[in-house]
Motif scaffolding. Structure first.
Motif: not given
Length: 201
Positions: A19-22, A25-26, A45, A48, A74
């Motif tokens: 998952l990239s640049n989301c 998302i927490t 990730i 994120c 992150t």
């Protein structure tokens, strides 16, 4: 978060998650990995921004098969490094780019117990210094790729240490400014692929 959590529930044997640049998302959904996907080997990730140690530490504790971890940009910190150190995973890739506040001590304590690391991205880790590079070079003899751009405490002495100790090293990313003398860059071994990060004026 709801979509990711539903996906994780349906994928208990998940081995890779990218998952990239989301920004949406927490910790709420990422924390479910530690409960539902114990066989995960690759977790990437980057960017994120709302994912922190609160979700990542349980992953370090429970997901012992993890080999490739990218938590660049992150909200991860030293607490995660300590948890990984204690878990002693068989890490091959560790990407920490943009974790400005992470300490050199936390990183070096981890790499000492993960000698199989091949790829290490430490761009923009401001506390990283030559002492840390020396420990990395002695602890990770199979290092193939290292990124240390925008690490203001690193000098040419630290780079020379890594190059001399890590005979398999093939890629180096660094900055054009800072404390690395031009003659050091000019005399780097020819077998190394070099990426030089140039700061805009």
């Amino acid at each position: 978060d709801a979509t990711l959590e539903m996906f994780l529930k349906r994928s208990p044997s998940l081995q890779k998650l990218w998952l990239s640049n989301c920004p949406q998302i927490t910790d709420a959904s990422i924390s479910k990995i530690a409960e539902m996907c114990l066989e995960i080997e690759t977790l990437r990730i980057p960017h994120c921004l709302k994912v922190s140690d609160e979700a990542l530490v349980p992953i370090a504790n429970n997901c012992r098969a993890i080999q490739h971890l990218d938590i660049s940009a992150t909200d991860a910190g030293d607490e995660l490094m300590i948890a990984l150190r204690d878990a002693k995973p068989n890490l091959k890739t560790l990407e920490l780019s943009g974790l400005w506040e992470m300490s050199s001590d936390a990183i070096t304590d981890l790499v000492v117990v993960c000698p199989g690391i091949h790829v290490l991205n430490l761009n923009k880790v401001e506390d990283l210094d030559d002492t840390a590079l020396q420990i990395i070079s002695l602890s990770c003899p199979d290092l193939i790729e290292i990124h240390v751009a925008n690490c203001p405490e690193i000098t040419g002495e630290g780079l020379v240490e890594v190059i001399s100790e890590c005979s398999r090293l093939r890629f180096l990313e660094l900055s054009s400014d800072g404390n690395i003398a031009p003659h050091i860059i000019a005399n780097l071994p020819s077998h190394l692929r070099i990426a030089i990060d140039v700061e805009p004026d």
